[in-house]
Write an enzyme that holds these catalytic residues in place. Structure first.
Site, PDB file in Angstrom:
ATOM      1  N   ASN A 271      -4.953   2.792   8.465  1.00 26.87           N
ATOM      2  CA  ASN A 271      -5.111   2.407   7.018  1.00 26.87           C
ATOM      3  C   ASN A 271      -4.197   3.645   6.287  1.00 26.87           C
ATOM      4  OD1 ASN A 271      -5.754   0.194   5.302  1.00 26.87           O
ATOM      5  ND2 ASN A 271      -7.245   1.879   4.222  1.00 26.87           N
TER       6      ASN A 271
ATOM      7  N   ASP B 268      -9.398   2.534  -4.320  1.00 26.01           N
ATOM      8  CA  ASP B 268      -8.601   2.427  -3.305  1.00 26.01           C
ATOM      9  C   ASP B 268      -7.762   3.623  -3.273  1.00 26.01           C
ATOM     10  OD1 ASP B 268      -6.913   1.380  -1.326  1.00 26.01           O
ATOM     11  OD2 ASP B 268      -7.080  -0.770  -2.117  1.00 26.01           O
TER      12      ASP B 268
ATOM     13  N   GLU C 219       0.935  -1.046   0.057  1.00 24.55           N
ATOM     14  CA  GLU C 219       0.003  -0.150  -0.010  1.00 24.55           C
ATOM     15  C   GLU C 219       0.866   1.463  -0.045  1.00 24.55           C
ATOM     16  OE1 GLU C 219      -2.422   1.610  -0.083  1.00 24.55           O
ATOM     17  OE2 GLU C 219      -4.543   0.440   0.164  1.00 24.55           O
TER      18      GLU C 219
END
Length: 285
Positions: free
Chosen positions: A102, A197, A20
């Protein structure tokens, strides 16, 4: 909108469970990204080929460069900071059972906007906070978030784009420093095309977004019109960022978590050379 064939190369072959948050660190001449579930922060120097891997003591949702060196990280229990020598300090510690940090992003004024989510994706269990550039204050920007993801700013800093993944939307806010205006929809990803995303904004003000379970990147104009679709050789691209000396190469992080038969490149860091022109990214602080 037809797909656009763009060369896709492997920058770093890997097997990240949940790669990520690629971010270009201009001062260090390197790309930074994380494997959230692997609790690892990765770096890659595309000129020299040097790579590093640093373990974190908790799941790490995002890692961004700090002004003067070091990193700011969005961890399971809050936001922390690593000095250039590796010493760790909490900036904001707020552990919540079943929740983790996140995606995160640094705004043009040097603040960190850090999101969270429940491990089981309980609706509304996450949030989005803003950590002041000097770390002295923390404000909740959004509550009732499910999977806080892509955050980015227009070239003039007046607009902020934001993704709460299950909504399938890219939303937009007017912003002035820490003040955030009314939330409104920029665009919605249609059923069957994947879920939005991580995102990045290019020098033309267009928004690039990775489509989880969509095997593609999309580029939207500032008005929300679909401008480009770039197919990728992985099912779960997670985020994208421009990097390299001239900010013209588009890096894409990918994941293999939850896939019964992941492609050989799932979990690798991909790159689309000369894909566009990125914007310089402000370090935290």
């Amino acid at each position: 909108m037809s797909a656009v064939e763009v060369p896709v190369e492997v920058a770093v072959r890997g097997s990240a469970q949940l790669g990520e948050g690629p971010t270009w660190d201009a001062a260090g001449g390197r790309l930074i990204w994380v494997d959230i579930l692997g609790s690892r922060v990765h770096t890659y120097d595309p000129d020299g080929g040097r790579r590093t891997v640093m373990a974190t003591e908790q799941h790490v949702g995002a890692a961004k460069p700090r002004a003067g060196g070091g990193l700011v990280v969005n961890l399971r229990d809050g936001v922390g900071s690593y000095s250039p020598e590796g010493a760790f300090t909490w900036l904001h510690r707020e552990p919540v059972a079943g929740r983790r940090g996140n995606d995160a992003a640094v705004s043009p004024d040097g603040a960190l906007w850090a999101g969270s989510m429940a491990y089981d994706e309980t609706p509304g269990a996450g949030n989005l906070i803003r950590v002041a550039p000097d770390g002295s204050s923390v404000a909740t920007v959004l509550d009732d978030v499910t999977v806080s993801n892509g955050t980015g700013w227009s070239p003039d800093g007046a607009l902020m784009y934001y993704v709460d993944t299950p909504t399938r939307r890219i939303d937009v806010f007017d912003v002035d420093g820490e003040r955030v205006g009314e939330r409104r929809e920029l665009t919605t990803i249609e059923e069957g095309a994947g879920f939005p995303d991580g995102l990045t904004v290019d020098a033309e003000g267009c928004i690039w977004v990775a489509l989880w379970d969509g095997a593609a990147l999309r580029r939207y104009t500032p008005s929300g019109a679909l401008d480009r679709v770039v197919p990728l050789p992985v099912q779960r691209p997670t985020a994208c960022a421009f990097g390299g000396r001239d900010l013209t190469d588009l890096y894409v992080s990918t994941a293999r978590v939850g896939l019964r038969a992941p492609s050989p490149l799932a979990g690798s860091l991909l790159v689309l050379p000369e894909a566009g022109q990125g914007l310089p990214q402000t370090p935290f602080g």
